[in-house]
Motif scaffolding. Sequence first.
Motif, PDB file in Angstrom:
ATOM      1  N   ILE A 257       0.903  -1.148   0.000  1.00  0.00           N
ATOM      2  CA  ILE A 257       0.000   0.000   0.000  1.00  0.00           C
ATOM      3  C   ILE A 257       0.946   1.203   0.000  1.00  0.00           C
ATOM      4  O   ILE A 257       1.564   1.524   1.012  1.00  0.00           O
ATOM      5  CB  ILE A 257      -0.927   0.015   1.237  1.00  0.00           C
ATOM      6  CG1 ILE A 257      -1.702  -1.309   1.353  1.00  0.00           C
ATOM      7  CG2 ILE A 257      -1.857   1.211   1.180  1.00  0.00           C
ATOM      8  CD1 ILE A 257      -2.536  -1.682   0.157  1.00  0.00           C
ATOM      9  N   TRP A 258       1.110   1.808  -1.153  1.00  0.00           N
ATOM     10  CA  TRP A 258       2.165   2.790  -1.405  1.00  0.00           C
ATOM     11  C   TRP A 258       1.595   4.206  -1.436  1.00  0.00           C
ATOM     12  O   TRP A 258       0.643   4.486  -2.165  1.00  0.00           O
ATOM     13  CB  TRP A 258       2.836   2.468  -2.739  1.00  0.00           C
ATOM     14  CG  TRP A 258       4.013   3.305  -3.048  1.00  0.00           C
ATOM     15  CD1 TRP A 258       4.070   4.355  -3.918  1.00  0.00           C
ATOM     16  CD2 TRP A 258       5.328   3.189  -2.506  1.00  0.00           C
ATOM     17  NE1 TRP A 258       5.326   4.888  -3.946  1.00  0.00           N
ATOM     18  CE2 TRP A 258       6.116   4.188  -3.087  1.00  0.00           C
ATOM     19  CE3 TRP A 258       5.898   2.324  -1.575  1.00  0.00           C
ATOM     20  CZ2 TRP A 258       7.465   4.348  -2.772  1.00  0.00           C
ATOM     21  CZ3 TRP A 258       7.237   2.485  -1.258  1.00  0.00           C
ATOM     22  CH2 TRP A 258       7.996   3.484  -1.855  1.00  0.00           C
ATOM     23  N   CYS A 259       2.185   5.087  -0.650  1.00  0.00           N
ATOM     24  CA  CYS A 259       1.826   6.505  -0.686  1.00  0.00           C
ATOM     25  C   CYS A 259       2.715   7.164  -1.738  1.00  0.00           C
ATOM     26  O   CYS A 259       3.910   7.370  -1.515  1.00  0.00           O
ATOM     27  CB  CYS A 259       2.030   7.154   0.678  1.00  0.00           C
ATOM     28  SG  CYS A 259       1.611   8.914   0.667  1.00  0.00           S
ATOM     29  N   LYS A 260       2.129   7.436  -2.884  1.00  0.00           N
ATOM     30  CA  LYS A 260       2.898   7.984  -4.010  1.00  0.00           C
ATOM     31  C   LYS A 260       3.403   9.393  -3.698  1.00  0.00           C
ATOM     32  O   LYS A 260       4.500   9.758  -4.104  1.00  0.00           O
ATOM     33  CB  LYS A 260       2.024   7.985  -5.262  1.00  0.00           C
ATOM     34  CG  LYS A 260       2.773   8.139  -6.538  1.00  0.00           C
ATOM     35  CD  LYS A 260       1.870   7.848  -7.718  1.00  0.00           C
ATOM     36  CE  LYS A 260       2.635   7.915  -9.010  1.00  0.00           C
ATOM     37  NZ  LYS A 260       1.749   7.626 -10.153  1.00  0.00           N
ATOM     38  N   ARG A 261       2.616  10.159  -2.983  1.00  0.00           N
ATOM     39  CA  ARG A 261       3.003  11.542  -2.692  1.00  0.00           C
ATOM     40  C   ARG A 261       4.286  11.617  -1.868  1.00  0.00           C
ATOM     41  O   ARG A 261       5.132  12.462  -2.101  1.00  0.00           O
ATOM     42  CB  ARG A 261       1.874  12.260  -1.972  1.00  0.00           C
ATOM     43  CG  ARG A 261       2.249  13.714  -1.660  1.00  0.00           C
ATOM     44  CD  ARG A 261       1.073  14.566  -1.342  1.00  0.00           C
ATOM     45  NE  ARG A 261       0.198  14.611  -2.497  1.00  0.00           N
ATOM     46  CZ  ARG A 261      -1.097  14.890  -2.439  1.00  0.00           C
ATOM     47  NH1 ARG A 261      -1.658  15.134  -1.284  1.00  0.00           N
ATOM     48  NH2 ARG A 261      -1.840  14.911  -3.517  1.00  0.00           N
ATOM     49  N   PHE A 262       4.443  10.708  -0.894  1.00  0.00           N
ATOM     50  CA  PHE A 262       5.613  10.766  -0.011  1.00  0.00           C
ATOM     51  C   PHE A 262       6.586   9.615  -0.241  1.00  0.00           C
ATOM     52  O   PHE A 262       7.555   9.471   0.505  1.00  0.00           O
ATOM     53  CB  PHE A 262       5.174  10.812   1.453  1.00  0.00           C
ATOM     54  CG  PHE A 262       4.423  12.073   1.783  1.00  0.00           C
ATOM     55  CD1 PHE A 262       5.078  13.279   1.884  1.00  0.00           C
ATOM     56  CD2 PHE A 262       3.047  12.046   1.951  1.00  0.00           C
ATOM     57  CE1 PHE A 262       4.392  14.455   2.158  1.00  0.00           C
ATOM     58  CE2 PHE A 262       2.349  13.208   2.233  1.00  0.00           C
ATOM     59  CZ  PHE A 262       3.019  14.420   2.331  1.00  0.00           C
ATOM     60  N   ALA A 263       6.333   8.796  -1.269  1.00  0.00           N
ATOM     61  CA  ALA A 263       7.212   7.671  -1.632  1.00  0.00           C
ATOM     62  C   ALA A 263       7.531   6.797  -0.419  1.00  0.00           C
ATOM     63  O   ALA A 263       8.687   6.566  -0.073  1.00  0.00           O
ATOM     64  CB  ALA A 263       8.492   8.175  -2.300  1.00  0.00           C
ATOM     65  N   VAL A 264       6.465   6.296   0.209  1.00  0.00           N
ATOM     66  CA  VAL A 264       6.615   5.469   1.403  1.00  0.00           C
ATOM     67  C   VAL A 264       5.504   4.418   1.439  1.00  0.00           C
ATOM     68  O   VAL A 264       4.395   4.661   0.983  1.00  0.00           O
ATOM     69  CB  VAL A 264       6.602   6.340   2.680  1.00  0.00           C
ATOM     70  CG1 VAL A 264       5.267   6.986   2.913  1.00  0.00           C
ATOM     71  CG2 VAL A 264       7.041   5.560   3.893  1.00  0.00           C
ATOM     72  N   SER A 265       5.839   3.249   1.958  1.00  0.00           N
ATOM     73  CA  SER A 265       4.868   2.170   2.109  1.00  0.00           C
ATOM     74  C   SER A 265       4.128   2.317   3.431  1.00  0.00           C
ATOM     75  O   SER A 265       4.753   2.474   4.480  1.00  0.00           O
ATOM     76  CB  SER A 265       5.599   0.817   2.070  1.00  0.00           C
ATOM     77  OG  SER A 265       4.712  -0.235   2.353  1.00  0.00           O
ATOM     78  N   PHE A 266       2.803   2.263   3.389  1.00  0.00           N
ATOM     79  CA  PHE A 266       2.021   2.238   4.623  1.00  0.00           C
ATOM     80  C   PHE A 266       2.081   0.845   5.233  1.00  0.00           C
ATOM     81  O   PHE A 266       2.082   0.690   6.432  1.00  0.00           O
ATOM     82  CB  PHE A 266       0.568   2.621   4.347  1.00  0.00           C
ATOM     83  CG  PHE A 266       0.300   4.101   4.374  1.00  0.00           C
ATOM     84  CD1 PHE A 266       1.226   5.024   3.928  1.00  0.00           C
ATOM     85  CD2 PHE A 266      -0.902   4.578   4.841  1.00  0.00           C
ATOM     86  CE1 PHE A 266       0.969   6.389   3.955  1.00  0.00           C
ATOM     87  CE2 PHE A 266      -1.191   5.929   4.879  1.00  0.00           C
ATOM     88  CZ  PHE A 266      -0.254   6.837   4.440  1.00  0.00           C
ATOM     89  N   GLY A 267       2.101  -0.183   4.384  1.00  0.00           N
ATOM     90  CA  GLY A 267       2.185  -1.575   4.815  1.00  0.00           C
ATOM     91  C   GLY A 267       2.380  -2.447   3.595  1.00  0.00           C
ATOM     92  O   GLY A 267       2.099  -2.025   2.474  1.00  0.00           O
ATOM     93  N   ALA A 268       2.879  -3.668   3.804  1.00  0.00           N
ATOM     94  CA  ALA A 268       3.158  -4.551   2.679  1.00  0.00           C
ATOM     95  C   ALA A 268       3.007  -5.996   3.110  1.00  0.00           C
ATOM     96  O   ALA A 268       3.073  -6.323   4.293  1.00  0.00           O
ATOM     97  CB  ALA A 268       4.571  -4.307   2.155  1.00  0.00           C
TER      98      ALA A 268
END
Length: 189
Positions: free
Chosen positions: A172-183
Motif C-alpha cells: 500500500i504505497w503513498c505515491k506523494r511521499f514515496a513510502v509504504s504504509f504496509g506490505a
Amino acid sequence: MGKRMFRSPVVRAGLACAVVMAMLGLYWFQPWKLFTDTYVDEAVPRVATTSAAPAPTSASPVPAASVVTPAANEILTVGEFVTHEHRTTGSAEIHRLADGRHRLVIRDLSTSNGPDLRVWLTDQPVIRGTAGWRVFDDGEWVELAKLKGNKGNQVYELPASVDPRDFRSVSIWCKRFAVSFGAADLTSA
C-alpha cells in the motif's frame, strides 16, 4: 498601533504568504484523512476447495511455455500485511480465475487513510520496520490502481501483460511521499 501594523505592505505580504503556505500544507498533507475512513466490501472470487487437477495421461512432457487454464478459480499466492509508515493489517492473495485472468484480493484491510495511496505489486522482499518503508520503488513494480478504501475487502484486476510470478510482494504505497504504509510478502498457497 495594531491598525497601523496591518497597513504595512510587508506585514500584508507576510500574512498572504502565511495563508498560501497553510493552504499548500493542507493540500499536501491532507491531515483530515487521519480521522476519516473509507470502507470497501467487494465480492471476493470463489475458489475451489480442492486442487484436483487431472494428471496428464500422455507420456510426452508438456512444453514449459504452455499455460493450462484451471477448471476453477484458484489462489496462487498469499501473504499477511506488516506495518510500515502506518499501522496496517489484513491479507493479500493473487487469484487465477477459471478464464485465465488474475486478480489481487485484499482481505480485511485496515490502514490509515492517506493522500495518494496506491496498490503496487513489487519484486522487492518485505522488510519489517523503518528499513522497509522505501524499498518498493527500488526494483520492478506495477501500479494496479488507487487504493479503493483503507478498510475492508477489495479486488484489483491484474493487467494481462503482468505475470504474477514476476512479483513477490504487494505494498500500500503513498505515491506523494514515496513510502509504504504496509506490505505483504506473497508466498505460494
